[in-house]
Design a protein around this motif. Structure first.
Motif, PDB file in Angstrom:
ATOM      1  N   SER A 228       0.856  -1.172   0.000  1.00 30.65           N
ATOM      2  CA  SER A 228       0.000   0.000   0.000  1.00 30.65           C
ATOM      3  C   SER A 228       0.896   1.226   0.000  1.00 30.65           C
ATOM      4  CB  SER A 228      -0.902   0.006   1.230  1.00 30.65           C
ATOM      5  OG  SER A 228      -1.727   1.156   1.259  1.00 30.65           O
ATOM      6  N   CYS A 229       0.403   2.308  -0.574  1.00 30.91           N
ATOM      7  CA  CYS A 229       1.192   3.526  -0.674  1.00 30.91           C
ATOM      8  C   CYS A 229       0.560   4.631   0.173  1.00 30.91           C
ATOM      9  CB  CYS A 229       1.295   3.972  -2.128  1.00 30.91           C
ATOM     10  SG  CYS A 229       2.371   5.402  -2.394  1.00 30.91           S
ATOM     11  N   LEU A 230       1.361   5.250   1.007  1.00 28.81           N
ATOM     12  CA  LEU A 230       0.911   6.400   1.788  1.00 28.81           C
ATOM     13  C   LEU A 230       1.415   7.661   1.100  1.00 28.81           C
ATOM     14  CD1 LEU A 230      -0.481   7.381   4.435  1.00 28.81           C
ATOM     15  CD2 LEU A 230       1.818   7.510   5.421  1.00 28.81           C
ATOM     16  N   LEU A 231       0.479   8.525   0.737  1.00 31.22           N
ATOM     17  CA  LEU A 231       0.797   9.773   0.057  1.00 31.22           C
ATOM     18  C   LEU A 231       0.619  10.936   1.026  1.00 31.22           C
ATOM     19  CD1 LEU A 231      -1.272   9.030  -3.180  1.00 31.22           C
ATOM     20  CD2 LEU A 231       1.197   8.762  -2.904  1.00 31.22           C
ATOM     21  N   THR A 232       1.569  11.845   1.022  1.00 26.10           N
ATOM     22  CA  THR A 232       1.499  13.028   1.873  1.00 26.10           C
ATOM     23  C   THR A 232       1.469  14.263   0.991  1.00 26.10           C
ATOM     24  OG1 THR A 232       2.794  11.875   3.560  1.00 26.10           O
ATOM     25  CG2 THR A 232       2.562  14.253   3.801  1.00 26.10           C
ATOM     26  N   PHE A 233       0.438  15.095   1.187  1.00 31.05           N
ATOM     27  CA  PHE A 233       0.249  16.293   0.379  1.00 31.05           C
ATOM     28  C   PHE A 233       0.296  17.541   1.253  1.00 31.05           C
ATOM     29  CE2 PHE A 233      -2.154  12.931  -1.803  1.00 31.05           C
ATOM     30  CZ  PHE A 233      -1.652  13.022  -3.091  1.00 31.05           C
ATOM     31  N   THR A 246     -13.890   7.355  -0.381  1.00 26.63           N
ATOM     32  CA  THR A 246     -14.806   7.290  -1.519  1.00 26.63           C
ATOM     33  C   THR A 246     -14.193   6.386  -2.578  1.00 26.63           C
ATOM     34  OG1 THR A 246     -13.908   9.021  -2.957  1.00 26.63           O
ATOM     35  CG2 THR A 246     -15.138   9.747  -1.008  1.00 26.63           C
ATOM     36  N   PRO A 247     -14.939   6.046  -3.622  1.00 26.20           N
ATOM     37  CA  PRO A 247     -14.325   5.268  -4.704  1.00 26.20           C
ATOM     38  C   PRO A 247     -13.152   5.995  -5.364  1.00 26.20           C
ATOM     39  CG  PRO A 247     -16.709   5.119  -4.818  1.00 26.20           C
ATOM     40  CD  PRO A 247     -16.407   6.163  -3.783  1.00 26.20           C
ATOM     41  N   ALA A 248     -13.054   7.317  -5.180  1.00 24.69           N
ATOM     42  CA  ALA A 248     -11.982   8.084  -5.824  1.00 24.69           C
ATOM     43  C   ALA A 248     -10.751   8.247  -4.956  1.00 24.69           C
ATOM     44  CB  ALA A 248     -12.504   9.467  -6.234  1.00 24.69           C
ATOM     45  N   PHE A 249     -10.919   8.304  -3.629  1.00 23.18           N
ATOM     46  CA  PHE A 249      -9.768   8.513  -2.753  1.00 23.18           C
ATOM     47  C   PHE A 249     -10.093   8.164  -1.308  1.00 23.18           C
ATOM     48  CE2 PHE A 249     -11.462  12.935  -3.666  1.00 23.18           C
ATOM     49  CZ  PHE A 249     -12.272  13.008  -2.546  1.00 23.18           C
ATOM     50  N   GLU A 250      -9.024   8.031  -0.504  1.00 20.37           N
ATOM     51  CA  GLU A 250      -9.140   7.815   0.932  1.00 20.37           C
ATOM     52  C   GLU A 250      -8.234   8.841   1.589  1.00 20.37           C
ATOM     53  OE1 GLU A 250      -9.722   3.750   2.554  1.00 20.37           O
ATOM     54  OE2 GLU A 250      -7.730   4.082   3.431  1.00 20.37           O
ATOM     55  N   GLU A 263      -3.312   4.675  -1.015  1.00 20.80           N
ATOM     56  CA  GLU A 263      -3.523   4.229  -2.390  1.00 20.80           C
ATOM     57  C   GLU A 263      -3.016   2.800  -2.527  1.00 20.80           C
ATOM     58  OE1 GLU A 263      -5.018   4.194  -5.841  1.00 20.80           O
ATOM     59  OE2 GLU A 263      -4.871   6.254  -5.067  1.00 20.80           O
ATOM     60  N   ASP A 264      -3.828   1.921  -3.133  1.00 18.43           N
ATOM     61  CA  ASP A 264      -3.375   0.559  -3.389  1.00 18.43           C
ATOM     62  C   ASP A 264      -2.283   0.567  -4.457  1.00 18.43           C
ATOM     63  OD1 ASP A 264      -5.074  -0.640  -1.556  1.00 18.43           O
ATOM     64  OD2 ASP A 264      -6.706  -0.816  -3.013  1.00 18.43           O
ATOM     65  N   VAL A 265      -1.431  -0.431  -4.384  1.00 21.61           N
ATOM     66  CA  VAL A 265      -0.336  -0.561  -5.347  1.00 21.61           C
ATOM     67  C   VAL A 265      -0.719  -1.638  -6.360  1.00 21.61           C
ATOM     68  CG1 VAL A 265       2.097  -1.124  -5.656  1.00 21.61           C
ATOM     69  CG2 VAL A 265       1.356   0.126  -3.619  1.00 21.61           C
ATOM     70  N   PRO A 266      -0.751  -1.321  -7.649  1.00 27.46           N
ATOM     71  CA  PRO A 266      -1.141  -2.316  -8.658  1.00 27.46           C
ATOM     72  C   PRO A 266      -0.181  -3.504  -8.680  1.00 27.46           C
ATOM     73  CG  PRO A 266      -1.121  -0.093  -9.587  1.00 27.46           C
ATOM     74  CD  PRO A 266      -0.470  -0.004  -8.242  1.00 27.46           C
ATOM     75  N   ASN A 267      -0.701  -4.664  -9.030  1.00 23.08           N
ATOM     76  CA  ASN A 267       0.137  -5.855  -9.156  1.00 23.08           C
ATOM     77  C   ASN A 267       1.251  -5.603 -10.168  1.00 23.08           C
ATOM     78  OD1 ASN A 267      -1.384  -7.347  -7.337  1.00 23.08           O
ATOM     79  ND2 ASN A 267      -2.739  -8.179  -8.920  1.00 23.08           N
ATOM     80  N   GLY A 268       2.447  -5.967  -9.782  1.00 23.00           N
ATOM     81  CA  GLY A 268       3.577  -5.827 -10.696  1.00 23.00           C
ATOM     82  C   GLY A 268       4.151  -4.432 -10.786  1.00 23.00           C
ATOM     83  N   PHE A 269       3.653  -3.509 -10.000  1.00 26.93           N
ATOM     84  CA  PHE A 269       4.153  -2.133 -10.082  1.00 26.93           C
ATOM     85  C   PHE A 269       5.619  -2.083  -9.672  1.00 26.93           C
ATOM     86  CE2 PHE A 269       5.010   2.001  -8.063  1.00 26.93           C
ATOM     87  CZ  PHE A 269       4.700   2.849  -9.113  1.00 26.93           C
TER      88      PHE A 269
END
Length: 347
Positions: A228-233, A246-250, A263-269
């Motif tokens: 999983s990816c943690l994003l800081t803005f 929401t379906p668009a973001f957490e 943000e989930d990390v796609p398989n193989g990323f």
């Protein structure tokens, strides 16, 4: 060096176990290959409560007791760990799915309700649009997972625990069928019990007890890495009041000028973590007032340890005296319950 109990790993789970053991009077040594609260703990979103979990997840005893145990931890004498009792609003892709989510949780007594669009916008006035119905969990909270781990370790040390950071474990030591300690980058540490709370590294460390395995973990200790990816803005001002999923973001506001997103990390990323921010950032800019001024500060990926069996791995390993395993997801939510259970079983 010798210890009564050696805890391997000082993420939020290992830190909780160390704290509860030390508080119960056990002589504890903690070894951590990095820093306290580093690793996957530092990449955790920190949502404590009902989160997005399905109601059926609460059939598992640890999960069922998680909220009460975390509330108990909050009442104890710990250093502040960034707790924000802010509530959570979430909705699913369809209205029927949102209704079903709420109904399933209410059926087992959870404090969650359906709220209409008007109330969603009143609670989160920064939203440009909202669905007709959403789920509202008023008791949900957010914590800083790394601060929580550091607070627990500090309290463990205050109760006599010995903390060793920048100390990696290379193998476990065994004699006459019993685990007797671990070989670390600073030498051997002998202990009556070894607790492995090292996340995704736990099965491989356990496998060092059996040279014939070639490093392969036992099927009963199978743990998958769920990245999983943690994003800081950076934000010019607070854009959200509580946890918003929401379906668009957490999202949740960490402080007045910092917004966190999971943000989930796609398989193989295999790219840079910052590449995963684009979709979330687009959702923030289109979905929130003031979103156009949001900029990315940091992105980090953590491999959440997810037992393949679907339930926490917690307890002594059958047939291996002196070895206790603790691997669970979601670790932050379960940390207090795991710490209490481990202290009781190791007593």
């Amino acid at each position: 060096m010798a210890a009564d109990v050696l805890v391997v790993g000082a993420g939020v789970v290992g830190a909780s176990i160390a704290y509860h053991l030390a508080r119960a009077g056990r002589a504890v040594t903690v070894v951590e290959r990095g820093e306290v609260g580093g690793g996957v703990t530092s990449a955790s979103f920190g949502w404590v409560g009902l989160a997005k979990s399905e109601a059926k997840a609460y059939a598992e005893p640890l999960r069922a007791s998680a909220a009460a145990e975390f509330a108990r931890l909050r009442r104890e004498d710990l250093a502040p760990f960034g707790l924000r009792e802010c509530g959570a609003i979430s909705w699913e892709p369809t209205e029927d799915e949102t209704r079903a989510f709420v109904a399933e949780h209410r059926a087992i007594g959870h404090d969650i309700e359906l709220i209409a669009r008007e109330e969603v916008l009143a609670r989160e006035p920064g939203l440009r649009t909202a669905p007709a119905l959403a789920a509202y969990a008023r008791g949900d909270a957010a914590v800083d997972p790394s601060s929580l781990a550091r607070s627990l370790i500090a309290a463990a040390a205050a109760h006599g625990a010995h903390i060793m950071t920048a100390t990696g474990v290379t193998e476990l030591l065994r004699e006459d069928g019993s685990v007797t300690g671990a070989l670390t980058s600073r030498g051997a540490i002998h202990a009556g019990t070894v607790v492995l709370a090292a996340g995704t590294a736990t099965p491989a460390l356990a496998a060092t007890l059996d040279p014939a395995s070639g490093g392969a973990a036992s099927p009963t200790l199978a743990v998958d890495a769920s990245p999983s990816c943690l994003l800081t803005f950076a934000t010019p001002e607070p854009l959200v009041r509580g946890i918003l999923s929401t379906p668009a973001f957490e999202l949740r506001q960490r402080d007045a000028t910092t917004l966190l997103a999971a943000e989930d990390v796609p398989n193989g990323f295999g790219g840079a973590p910052a590449e995963l921010a684009a979709e979330t950032l687009a959702g923030i800019r289109s979905g929130l007032a003031g979103g156009a001024e949001v900029t990315l500060i940091d992105a980090r990926i953590g491999d959440r340890p997810t037992p393949r069996a679907g339930t926490p791995l917690l307890g002594f390993v059958p047939g291996v005296a002196g070895l206790y395993i603790s691997v669970a997801h979601p670790g932050v939510i379960l940390s207090a319950a795991i710490g209490r259970r481990a202290a009781e079983e190791l007593a």
